[in-house]
Design a protein around this motif. Structure first.
Motif, mmCIF file in Angstrom:
data_model
loop_
_atom_site.group_PDB
_atom_site.id
_atom_site.type_symbol
_atom_site.label_atom_id
_atom_site.label_comp_id
_atom_site.label_asym_id
_atom_site.label_seq_id
_atom_site.Cartn_x
_atom_site.Cartn_y
_atom_site.Cartn_z
ATOM 1 N N PHE A 156 0.800 3.560 -3.486
ATOM 2 C CA PHE A 156 0.063 4.811 -3.298
ATOM 3 C C PHE A 156 0.961 5.947 -2.810
ATOM 4 C CE2 PHE A 156 -3.148 1.507 -3.149
ATOM 5 C CZ PHE A 156 -4.149 2.037 -3.948
ATOM 6 N N THR B 158 0.837 -1.205 0.000
ATOM 7 C CA THR B 158 0.000 0.000 0.000
ATOM 8 C C THR B 158 0.869 1.251 0.000
ATOM 9 O OG1 THR B 158 -1.737 -1.162 1.230
ATOM 10 C CG2 THR B 158 -1.810 1.248 1.234
ATOM 11 N N GLY B 159 1.887 1.247 0.866
ATOM 12 C CA GLY B 159 2.784 2.395 0.917
ATOM 13 C C GLY B 159 3.509 2.618 -0.399
ATOM 14 N N LYS C 37 -4.009 11.097 10.048
ATOM 15 C CA LYS C 37 -3.181 10.788 8.881
ATOM 16 C C LYS C 37 -3.229 9.317 8.475
ATOM 17 C CE LYS C 37 0.183 14.411 9.975
ATOM 18 N NZ LYS C 37 1.597 14.705 10.312
ATOM 19 N N THR C 38 -3.457 8.426 9.432
ATOM 20 C CA THR C 38 -3.317 7.005 9.156
ATOM 21 C C THR C 38 -4.501 6.457 8.359
ATOM 22 O OG1 THR C 38 -2.115 6.762 11.237
ATOM 23 C CG2 THR C 38 -2.950 4.755 10.233
ATOM 24 N N VAL C 39 -4.192 5.680 7.339
ATOM 25 C CA VAL C 39 -5.232 4.998 6.561
ATOM 26 C C VAL C 39 -5.749 3.823 7.384
ATOM 27 C CG1 VAL C 39 -5.729 3.712 4.455
ATOM 28 C CG2 VAL C 39 -4.147 5.646 4.391
ATOM 29 N N GLU D 252 1.387 7.322 7.431
ATOM 30 C CA GLU D 252 0.050 7.151 6.869
ATOM 31 C C GLU D 252 -0.390 5.691 6.804
ATOM 32 O OE1 GLU D 252 -0.207 10.970 3.858
ATOM 33 O OE2 GLU D 252 0.920 9.205 3.201
ATOM 34 N N TYR D 253 0.555 4.763 6.979
ATOM 35 C CA TYR D 253 0.137 3.355 6.881
ATOM 36 C C TYR D 253 0.809 2.438 7.892
ATOM 37 C CZ TYR D 253 4.476 2.446 4.258
ATOM 38 O OH TYR D 253 5.781 2.331 3.879
ATOM 39 N N LEU E 257 2.669 6.550 -0.130
ATOM 40 C CA LEU E 257 2.332 7.061 1.191
ATOM 41 C C LEU E 257 3.584 7.258 2.039
ATOM 42 C CD1 LEU E 257 -0.741 4.807 2.075
ATOM 43 C CD2 LEU E 257 -0.737 7.052 0.987
ATOM 44 N N ARG E 258 3.475 8.163 3.009
ATOM 45 C CA ARG E 258 4.513 8.304 4.027
ATOM 46 C C ARG E 258 4.278 7.241 5.094
ATOM 47 N NH1 ARG E 258 3.304 14.186 5.910
ATOM 48 N NH2 ARG E 258 1.218 13.295 5.719
#
Length: 202
Positions: A173, A169-170, A191-193, A179-180, A175-176
């Protein structure tokens, strides 16, 4: 615009506690202007500045009335000591300078760094002495395959499945980590998905 729930309308009537309540509101809104992680980082850097000033027998805040040169001199001493003697990185000290600026701003003192040319020069000097930090390597598809094949992940284990899903996912997408993943700073709900943010299609 739409009226917010709890909004008070009508004419203004002076109250004896207005000044105190307004001052508290200003401080509250200034605090809310920063993200929680930024506030935490700034607090740590401000603590170092306050300790430095206290040990030197100096007031915690610079005196704006003393003029920009006096303020710049104080900042130069602090920056040079922690950069050249204590060997803190120029990136850490960059954050500290803005934490100090924030501390003064909250107390009605504006430190104009754009006019402090000697400070900018010293910052550039420390960066040249220390060199740029090693850049992070970009992840590639081959690395993902290597993690899957040799990373010790069990395809039938839920935690391992979740870990590899987070990695994918990171990657896909952009992401930082915050965020995941559960980072050293914990989970940031803003911030977290989360699972409820994801929709799966067959």
């Amino acid at each position: 615009g739409a009226r917010r729930p709890g909004a008070v309308t009508g004419p203004y009537h002076r109250d004896a506690n207005d000044a105190q309540r307004t001052e508290a509101a200003v401080r509250h809104l200034m605090f809310q202007s920063l993200q929680p992680l930024t506030s935490k980082t700034y607090a740590s850097q401000q603590k170092a500045w306050l300790e430095w000033r206290r040990e030197r027998g100096e007031p915690p805040l610079l005196d704006g009335a003393a003029g920009p040169v006096a303020c710049e001199n104080a900042l130069l001493e602090h920056y040079a000591y922690y950069g050249a003697i204590r060997q803190l990185s120029h990136k850490t000290l960059h954050v500290r300078l803005y934490a100090i600026k924030r501390l003064h701003l909250e107390n009605g003192i504006n430190l104009d760094y754009t006019a402090m040319h000697r400070l900018k020069t010293v910052q550039r000097g420390l960066r040249n002495v220390q060199g740029e930090s090693v850049r992070k390597l970009a992840i590639t598809i081959d690395m993902l395959r290597d993690i899957h094949a040799h990373g010790g992940l069990d395809e039938h284990d839920w935690d391992d499945q979740l870990a590899y899903t987070a990695i994918l996912t990171g990657f896909f997408f952009l992401l930082r980590s915050v965020e995941y993943l559960h980072t050293e700073h914990g989970v940031d709900p803003k911030k977290t998905v989360r699972v409820e943010h994801v929709t799966f299609w067959r």
